[in-house]
Structure formats: C-alpha cells, structure tokens
Design an enzyme around this catalytic site. Sequence first.
Site, PDB file in Angstrom:
ATOM      1  N   ASP A  37       0.543  18.039 -38.991  1.00 59.30           N
ATOM      2  CA  ASP A  37       0.469  16.763 -38.262  1.00 59.30           C
ATOM      3  C   ASP A  37      -0.036  17.044 -36.844  1.00 59.30           C
ATOM      4  O   ASP A  37       0.030  18.167 -36.364  1.00 59.30           O
ATOM      5  CB  ASP A  37       1.849  16.093 -38.190  1.00 59.30           C
ATOM      6  CG  ASP A  37       1.757  14.574 -38.159  1.00 59.30           C
ATOM      7  OD1 ASP A  37       2.081  13.933 -39.172  1.00 59.30           O
ATOM      8  OD2 ASP A  37       1.341  14.027 -37.108  1.00 59.30           O
ATOM      9  N   SER A 139      -6.464  -1.182 -49.872  1.00 60.01           N
ATOM     10  CA  SER A 139      -7.564  -1.726 -49.043  1.00 60.01           C
ATOM     11  C   SER A 139      -8.903  -1.085 -49.397  1.00 60.01           C
ATOM     12  O   SER A 139      -9.951  -1.590 -48.996  1.00 60.01           O
ATOM     13  CB  SER A 139      -7.274  -1.503 -47.557  1.00 60.01           C
ATOM     14  OG  SER A 139      -6.143  -2.230 -47.174  1.00 60.01           O
ATOM     15  N   TYR A 150     -11.111   0.401 -41.955  1.00 61.48           N
ATOM     16  CA  TYR A 150     -10.031   1.002 -42.758  1.00 61.48           C
ATOM     17  C   TYR A 150     -10.343   0.918 -44.261  1.00 61.48           C
ATOM     18  O   TYR A 150     -10.270   1.909 -44.983  1.00 61.48           O
ATOM     19  CB  TYR A 150      -8.704   0.302 -42.440  1.00 61.48           C
ATOM     20  CG  TYR A 150      -7.513   0.881 -43.148  1.00 61.48           C
ATOM     21  CD1 TYR A 150      -6.955   2.095 -42.716  1.00 61.48           C
ATOM     22  CD2 TYR A 150      -6.930   0.254 -44.247  1.00 61.48           C
ATOM     23  CE1 TYR A 150      -5.858   2.647 -43.365  1.00 61.48           C
ATOM     24  CE2 TYR A 150      -5.832   0.795 -44.898  1.00 61.48           C
ATOM     25  CZ  TYR A 150      -5.303   1.988 -44.452  1.00 61.48           C
ATOM     26  OH  TYR A 150      -4.210   2.543 -45.095  1.00 61.48           O
TER      27      TYR A 150
HETATM   28  N1  LIG Z   1       2.079   2.279 -45.066  1.00 63.43           N
HETATM   29  C1  LIG Z   1       1.237   1.597 -45.814  1.00 63.43           C
HETATM   30  O1  LIG Z   1       1.421   0.385 -46.014  1.00 63.43           O
HETATM   31  C2  LIG Z   1       0.069   2.272 -46.467  1.00 63.43           C
HETATM   32  C3  LIG Z   1      -0.626   1.552 -47.445  1.00 63.43           C
HETATM   33  C4  LIG Z   1      -1.733   2.135 -48.051  1.00 63.43           C
HETATM   34  C5  LIG Z   1      -2.113   3.424 -47.697  1.00 63.43           C
HETATM   35  N2  LIG Z   1      -1.411   4.111 -46.754  1.00 63.43           N
HETATM   36  C6  LIG Z   1      -1.882   5.447 -46.419  1.00 63.43           C
HETATM   37  O2  LIG Z   1      -0.845   6.387 -46.570  1.00 63.43           O
HETATM   38  C7  LIG Z   1      -1.024   7.465 -45.660  1.00 63.43           C
HETATM   39  C8  LIG Z   1       0.260   7.692 -44.877  1.00 63.43           C
HETATM   40  O3  LIG Z   1       0.541   6.507 -44.152  1.00 63.43           O
HETATM   41  P1  LIG Z   1       1.973   6.155 -43.524  1.00 63.43           P
HETATM   42  O4  LIG Z   1       2.148   4.694 -43.740  1.00 63.43           O
HETATM   43  O5  LIG Z   1       3.006   7.114 -43.980  1.00 63.43           O
HETATM   44  O6  LIG Z   1       1.604   6.354 -41.979  1.00 63.43           O
HETATM   45  P2  LIG Z   1       2.436   6.893 -40.704  1.00 63.43           P
HETATM   46  O7  LIG Z   1       1.684   6.385 -39.529  1.00 63.43           O
HETATM   47  O8  LIG Z   1       3.882   6.578 -40.836  1.00 63.43           O
HETATM   48  O9  LIG Z   1       2.243   8.471 -40.847  1.00 63.43           O
HETATM   49  C9  LIG Z   1       0.975   9.041 -40.721  1.00 63.43           C
HETATM   50  C10 LIG Z   1       1.111  10.435 -40.146  1.00 63.43           C
HETATM   51  O10 LIG Z   1      -0.210  10.984 -40.071  1.00 63.43           O
HETATM   52  C11 LIG Z   1      -0.346  11.615 -38.811  1.00 63.43           C
HETATM   53  N3  LIG Z   1      -1.761  11.639 -38.458  1.00 63.43           N
HETATM   54  C12 LIG Z   1      -2.580  10.584 -38.208  1.00 63.43           C
HETATM   55  N4  LIG Z   1      -3.802  11.002 -37.891  1.00 63.43           N
HETATM   56  C13 LIG Z   1      -3.781  12.358 -37.948  1.00 63.43           C
HETATM   57  C14 LIG Z   1      -4.755  13.365 -37.726  1.00 63.43           C
HETATM   58  N5  LIG Z   1      -6.005  13.065 -37.363  1.00 63.43           N
HETATM   59  N6  LIG Z   1      -4.379  14.647 -37.889  1.00 63.43           N
HETATM   60  C15 LIG Z   1      -3.115  14.972 -38.247  1.00 63.43           C
HETATM   61  N7  LIG Z   1      -2.148  14.063 -38.455  1.00 63.43           N
HETATM   62  C16 LIG Z   1      -2.482  12.765 -38.310  1.00 63.43           C
HETATM   63  C17 LIG Z   1       0.493  10.786 -37.856  1.00 63.43           C
HETATM   64  O11 LIG Z   1       0.825  11.516 -36.682  1.00 63.43           O
HETATM   65  C18 LIG Z   1       1.689  10.435 -38.729  1.00 63.43           C
HETATM   66  O12 LIG Z   1       2.712  11.387 -38.622  1.00 63.43           O
HETATM   67  C19 LIG Z   1      -2.225   7.091 -44.786  1.00 63.43           C
HETATM   68  O13 LIG Z   1      -3.373   7.720 -45.277  1.00 63.43           O
HETATM   69  C20 LIG Z   1      -2.322   5.592 -44.968  1.00 63.43           C
HETATM   70  O14 LIG Z   1      -3.625   5.102 -44.746  1.00 63.43           O
HETATM   71  C21 LIG Z   1      -0.325   3.558 -46.139  1.00 63.43           C
END
Ligand SMILES: NC(=O)c1ccc[n+]([C@@H]2O[C@H](COP(=O)([O-])OP(=O)(O)OC[C@H]3O[C@@H](n4cnc5c(N)ncnc54)[C@H](O)[C@@H]3O)[C@@H](O)[C@H]2O)c1
Length: 254
Positions: A37, A139, A150
């Site tokens: 991370d 999405s 996105y």
């Molecule tokens: N939460 C939702 O509703 C949802 C829905 C569809 C897809 N997703 C996907 O699931 C995945 C996880 O999402 P989440 O909801 O747990 O998000 P979150 O924001 O809770 O966690 C994401 C983590 O990724 C880290 N991160 C972001 N950019 C980074 C980078 N460039 N390098 C290293 N670390 C990085 C952040 O610091 C964070 O700890 C993502 O790819 C997101 O697009 C989430």
Amino acid sequence: MNQTTQATAIVTGAARGIGLATTQLFLSKGYRVAMVDRDTAELQSVAAALQNVLAVDCDVSQEDQVNAMMHTVLQWSGRVDVLVNNAGVADFAAIQDTTFERWKTVMRTNLDGVFLCSQAALPALRESKGCIVNIASISGLRASTLRVAYGTSKAAVIHLTKQQAAELGEWGVRVNCVAPGPVKTKLAAAVHTPAIVNAYHDAIPLNRYGSEEEIARVIVFLASDEASYMTGQMIAVDGGFDATGVGLPTLRSD
Ligand SMILES: NC(=O)c1ccc[n+]([C@@H]2O[C@H](COP(=O)([O-])OP(=O)(O)OC[C@H]3O[C@@H](n4cnc5c(N)ncnc54)[C@H](O)[C@@H]3O)[C@@H](O)[C@H]2O)c1
C-alpha cells in the site's frame, strides 16, 4: 533470499477495505501475505497486529517502486503464488469536469498499477505456476453517470485480464477478475452520495451493499486450486446488479 514452502500472496491496496479483508482470509488459509500500500501509516498499523505478513510501502503506479516492491517480497519469501491487483482509486465526475489530470490519476493506479505489478510478478508466477486476480468493478461492466474515468479504467482491467490469460495460460498461470458491486469502504464513502446509495439499492436485486468479506471470499476462491480450470474469467460479486434491467424500483414500490 529465503525460499519458503508456504504459499505467498501479494495483495495491493491491503491497508484497508477489500484488500485488508482479502489479506485476512489468505492468512486464515495458511498463506503468508505481502501487504502492499502507499498509505504507510495505515499499512504499518494494521500489519503490526498480524502474523505472517510483510508490509511493503509502494505506489503501484510507479514502475521503480513496483520493481523495488517485488525485489523486497522475493527477498522475504523467494516465491509468489498469487498476485491480487486490488489497489484502486475512485473519482466520480461529470465528463465536462473530468480534466486530463483527473483522468490520468485514475488510470495510473487502476490500470497502469495492474499492468506494472503483473509484469513485475511474471517471472515468479511462471516459476510457481501461480495466478493473478484483478479487481475491477461493476462500473467496468455497465456505463453510468460520473464514471467516465473510473468506469473506463475498470473496463480496461476486465479486458487486460483476458489478454493476460490468453498468453500466460501457456505457462500454467491463471488470470481472473472480480467485479465487486458497492461495498461500504472508505473508497465508496468518498464517492457514493446519498443519491447514489439510493440508486444502488434500486438497482440491486439483493437490495443491499456487499461486505468486504463477501468480495474476499470470491478472490480467494479464484486464487485456490478449487478454480484450477478457470482462467480469463470475470465474476461479478454484485448482488445481481449486472444481471438486471428495468423494473426493480417498480417492484419495490408495490
Ligand atoms: N468499495 C466499493 O464499492 C468498490 C466497488 C467496486 C470495485 N471496488 C474496487 O475494489 C478495490 C478496493 O477498493 P476499496 O473499496 O477496498 O478501497 P479503499 O479505498 O478502502 O482501499 C484501497 C486501498 O488502496 C490503496 N491505494 C490506492 N491507490 C494506491 C496506489 N497507487 N498504490 C498503492 N496503494 C494504493 C489505498 O491507500 C487503500 O489502502 C479497488 O480497486 C476498487 O476500485 C470497490
């Protein structure tokens, strides 16, 4: 370099949300996990409470940092069996407000990050006959308002999964993809306005958000031998969102 016999997973974006739940599930199944991370403070604090993990500070959109991360992981475990490309950012904006900078910020992490981590892991995955699980989104399956960057980044991740599967199958390396529906994480909290929350409830047959654990279970399944003949696939874990068209709000108002 250490060479452990214990299966090793790399999970990007592991400091919280879906990545942290996935890390915990891998640990419960006996894997060791490299938690990657760029949020150093959060990563160090959650990793300190876990056993069998290595916390690696890395921005997945930066090639030099990704290569250094892979080197560190291999020094630690000598092997990579699973790569979960989960790190992602969300930025919802109307097309006319989506500047090239905003577009690039989303693409750098959501698409470049998946490409860079996968490329860096290839030699180790080839050796272990391991697998990749990419995290896309609903999405990326259905277009919607405010998601020009996105949604497009996630659609690209779904196709990248197929491209990777097409070539890496030759090495016995499987590549699959999970498209989560809405999950109440920090990422979703930042972009899901009350109107969006209501719209999701209207559009989801199961009529609720998913949990981090529900997404993690499918990721870990795809990484396991239970899915040994699956590659190039996308599984939506979305309460039925992708399957439906019009009608649910009408049903609910009856
Ligand atoms: N939460 C939702 O509703 C949802 C829905 C569809 C897809 N997703 C996907 O699931 C995945 C996880 O999402 P989440 O909801 O747990 O998000 P979150 O924001 O809770 O966690 C994401 C983590 O990724 C880290 N991160 C972001 N950019 C980074 C980078 N460039 N390098 C290293 N670390 C990085 C952040 O610091 C964070 O700890 C993502 O790819 C997101 O697009 C989430």
